[in-house]
Scaffold this active site. Structure first.
Site, PDB file in Angstrom:
ATOM      1  N   GLY A 186      39.847   9.961 -29.483  1.00 19.52           N
ATOM      2  CA  GLY A 186      41.259   9.802 -29.759  1.00 19.52           C
ATOM      3  C   GLY A 186      41.653   8.827 -30.844  1.00 19.52           C
ATOM      4  CG  ASP A 197      43.509   7.338 -27.967  1.00 19.45           C
ATOM      5  OD1 ASP A 197      43.113   6.521 -27.106  1.00 19.45           O
ATOM      6  OD2 ASP A 197      43.387   8.571 -27.818  1.00 19.45           O
ATOM      7  CG  ASP A 253      47.587   6.323 -18.750  1.00 17.59           C
ATOM      8  OD1 ASP A 253      48.307   5.733 -17.925  1.00 17.59           O
ATOM      9  OD2 ASP A 253      47.602   7.551 -18.886  1.00 17.59           O
ATOM     10  CE  LYS A 311      51.058   7.470 -21.323  1.00 17.55           C
ATOM     11  NZ  LYS A 311      50.662   8.612 -20.457  1.00 17.55           N
TER      12      LYS A 311
END
Length: 182
Positions: free
Chosen positions: A48, A103, A106, A134
């Protein structure tokens, strides 16, 4: 494109390439300032982060090196919670500053595993640089030194991020349409 379909899901434009690159510029400027006089090793996490790493490196003006590592914790669209190291690093990082280029952060499990693994190799410092973060989803204590863009808990594709291996090549960032929650 304002709307795209990948496999069975619809996605809507969330952020254009110009806005993403402005955030990359800002992060690169901070790194150039913070790490002036050093020769950091940038360690990009594949798959990513390849697009982010390429654009970031074009903006780094201090002496540096780059290498790549591949870690996996996703199957399809959900995190398994178990991180498997697939491709490791061969560089000697003892006494060096390492900047992990990711990237998206999370759950934070991938970064936790990676910082723990790198910490056993006696680096001077390990810094985390992520294009997307996030914050509300992070499950473990994590010091993110360089967060380019903070987002909510949306599922996103484009600019290196994928949905079931598709969409990484998109220049812009897309978010899953509310009608097809992922």
């Amino acid at each position: 494109m304002q709307r795209i379909t990948i496999h069975d899901k619809d996605f809507e434009l969330m952020m254009g390439e110009t806005e993403i690159l402005r955030a990359v510029d800002a992060v690169a400027a901070r790194i150039n300032s913070d790490l002036a006089g050093e020769n950091p090793l940038f360690l990009a996490v594949l798959n990513g982060a390849f697009m982010f790493a390429a654009d970031l490196m074009k903006r780094i003006t201090i002496p540096c090196e780059i290498s790549f590592v591949k870690l996996a914790s996703y199957e399809g669209v959900t995190s398994t919670g178990k991180v498997r190291e697939i491709i490791g690093i061969n560089e000697d990082i003892a006494g060096r500053t390492v900047v992990i280029v990711e990237d998206i952060i999370d759950s934070g499990l991938t970064m936790k595993r990676m910082t723990e693994t790198l910490g056993t190799r006696s680096p001077k410092a390990v810094k985390i640089c992520s294009l997307f973060v996030k914050r509300a989803s992070i499950e473990v204590p994590l010091n993110i030194d360089y967060a380019a863009i903070e987002i909510g808990n949306e599922f996103i594709v484009g600019y290196g991020l994928d949905y079931d291996q598709q969409g990484r090549n998109l220049r812009d960032l897309y978010v899953a349409s509310p009608a097809n929650k992922i």
